[in-house]
Write a protein that holds these residues in place. Sequence first.
Motif, mmCIF file in Angstrom:
data_model
loop_
_atom_site.group_PDB
_atom_site.id
_atom_site.type_symbol
_atom_site.label_atom_id
_atom_site.label_comp_id
_atom_site.label_asym_id
_atom_site.label_seq_id
_atom_site.Cartn_x
_atom_site.Cartn_y
_atom_site.Cartn_z
ATOM 1 N N LEU A 10 6.137 2.033 -11.162
ATOM 2 C CA LEU A 10 6.843 1.927 -9.885
ATOM 3 C C LEU A 10 8.305 2.307 -10.096
ATOM 4 O O LEU A 10 8.921 1.887 -11.076
ATOM 5 C CB LEU A 10 6.737 0.502 -9.344
ATOM 6 C CG LEU A 10 5.320 0.018 -9.025
ATOM 7 C CD1 LEU A 10 5.322 -1.479 -8.728
ATOM 8 C CD2 LEU A 10 4.725 0.790 -7.854
ATOM 9 N N THR A 54 0.838 -1.203 0.000
ATOM 10 C CA THR A 54 0.000 0.000 0.000
ATOM 11 C C THR A 54 0.866 1.244 0.000
ATOM 12 O O THR A 54 0.614 2.202 -0.743
ATOM 13 C CB THR A 54 -0.949 0.003 1.214
ATOM 14 O OG1 THR A 54 -1.841 -1.113 1.125
ATOM 15 C CG2 THR A 54 -1.755 1.291 1.269
ATOM 16 N N MET A 68 5.735 5.816 -7.038
ATOM 17 C CA MET A 68 5.027 5.825 -8.305
ATOM 18 C C MET A 68 5.314 7.117 -9.054
ATOM 19 O O MET A 68 5.256 8.205 -8.478
ATOM 20 C CB MET A 68 3.524 5.693 -8.065
ATOM 21 C CG MET A 68 2.709 5.453 -9.312
ATOM 22 S SD MET A 68 2.756 3.720 -9.811
ATOM 23 C CE MET A 68 1.719 2.996 -8.520
ATOM 24 N N GLU A 113 2.647 1.514 -3.503
ATOM 25 C CA GLU A 113 1.779 1.946 -4.593
ATOM 26 C C GLU A 113 1.360 3.406 -4.426
ATOM 27 O O GLU A 113 1.117 4.103 -5.418
ATOM 28 C CB GLU A 113 0.549 1.047 -4.682
ATOM 29 C CG GLU A 113 -0.268 1.291 -5.930
ATOM 30 C CD GLU A 113 -1.266 0.172 -6.202
ATOM 31 O OE1 GLU A 113 -2.195 0.417 -6.981
ATOM 32 O OE2 GLU A 113 -1.104 -0.931 -5.644
ATOM 33 N N THR A 114 1.317 3.871 -3.216
ATOM 34 C CA THR A 114 0.931 5.250 -2.957
ATOM 35 C C THR A 114 2.088 6.216 -3.195
ATOM 36 O O THR A 114 1.883 7.350 -3.639
ATOM 37 C CB THR A 114 0.421 5.407 -1.505
ATOM 38 O OG1 THR A 114 -0.645 4.489 -1.290
ATOM 39 C CG2 THR A 114 -0.064 6.821 -1.236
ATOM 40 N N LEU A 165 -1.606 -5.701 -5.328
ATOM 41 C CA LEU A 165 -1.011 -4.597 -6.070
ATOM 42 C C LEU A 165 -1.902 -4.351 -7.283
ATOM 43 O O LEU A 165 -2.418 -5.302 -7.880
ATOM 44 C CB LEU A 165 0.402 -4.983 -6.516
ATOM 45 C CG LEU A 165 1.357 -3.883 -6.986
ATOM 46 C CD1 LEU A 165 1.646 -2.887 -5.860
ATOM 47 C CD2 LEU A 165 2.665 -4.515 -7.456
ATOM 48 N N SER A 166 -2.099 -3.103 -7.648
ATOM 49 C CA SER A 166 -2.952 -2.788 -8.798
ATOM 50 C C SER A 166 -2.349 -3.341 -10.082
ATOM 51 O O SER A 166 -1.133 -3.262 -10.297
ATOM 52 C CB SER A 166 -3.148 -1.279 -8.919
ATOM 53 O OG SER A 166 -3.865 -0.788 -7.811
ATOM 54 N N PRO A 176 -0.110 -0.566 -12.682
ATOM 55 C CA PRO A 176 1.300 -0.306 -12.391
ATOM 56 C C PRO A 176 2.163 -1.560 -12.452
ATOM 57 O O PRO A 176 3.312 -1.501 -12.909
ATOM 58 C CB PRO A 176 1.266 0.260 -10.970
ATOM 59 C CG PRO A 176 -0.104 0.802 -10.807
ATOM 60 C CD PRO A 176 -0.996 -0.094 -11.609
#
Length: 364
Positions: free
Chosen positions: A170, A158, A165, A161-162, A204-205, A208
């Motif tokens: 990433l 988290t 980026m 990814e926040t 993870l999304s 990305p």
Amino acid sequence: MKQVTVFFLVLVLVVAAAAGLYRLYDNTRSLPEEAAERFLTRWLTNENGTLATYIQEGGEEEEDEVRGREALAETLGLWMEYVYEKEDDKRFDRAYSQFRRLFLAEDGFVYWKLEEDGTAEVTSNALIDDIRIAGVLMKAAERWGKDYYEETAREILTFVETHNMYDGVLTDFYERRDKYAEDTITLSYIDAALLQDLAEADMLSAGPAAATGALLMDAPLSGPFYPKAYNVERGEYEYDEEVNILDQALAALHQAEAGTVSEPFLAFVETELEERGLVHGMYDLDTAEPVVSYESPAIYALLVLYAIEIGETELAETLYERMEAFQVTRRTSLYYGGYSIHDDNTHIFDNLLPMLARQQWEEQ
């Protein structure tokens, strides 16, 4: 009576000679894995249980460099992979506890290195460390049914990814003090297969993860060599004039794990072994000629893992033998079991990566 005496004398000499040959063989054969583990415990472990980077203390250094007894999140991640592969749940849990206590901040930020006493002076993380640790925690949660491993992995990811980026990709690190993400991703940092696994596990999304992985999978080679990095802001790959083979081997391994084999890089490694009998640590980008004389068991270890991954067993064996030549096998040595000891010093990666490679070699 004299004949009997002569017979026993000859028998004693034969037994003594055989014992001598056994001792000679015993000192040069591959050592049990416990020898390397004991070396790590004796020489590369700080009082607080963290794994030190070097045996010897170091001098002052820049913030992005490492000295002496400092401990790295990257090292702890590699150790967690090692004990996970050994199915050693007790040592894995101890490593996890150390990670939460010393390396992990409350918001999921991971300090990329610590001082010898366990305090943190850096204000940035490192993507490669965070992804590796999250990945092995995800696998450990599934194997041992410990939900808190997965919860911690989600905390890490988290934050990554926040913060780590830049334009949907990433990147290498997030600088916490100045609140910015690096605009570059080092190619060897991209574990495309792991990023996909994390995305499929909804940790993870997907966007990305795919965009970052594609930068490795689509990377254009310069001769046999991968780019050093991709600059997201400029939208272009970057190459070092002097190529670090450790980075190259890790990029090749990650690409192979995601299903692609670089024939030019494979041919380069095979040619070096055939013509020189070894692989050097650094090469000129344009000429593919070595620019240093040194070798590294860490490089050989990554190349062993790469060769195993792509099914090149004979190549893996040649590289493995070269790697093992760096281990101290003399039982009377203070550094028995360690790898690549020079001037009473060694780097943790030159010991831990061979341990991982040996584990994979023996399990294949």
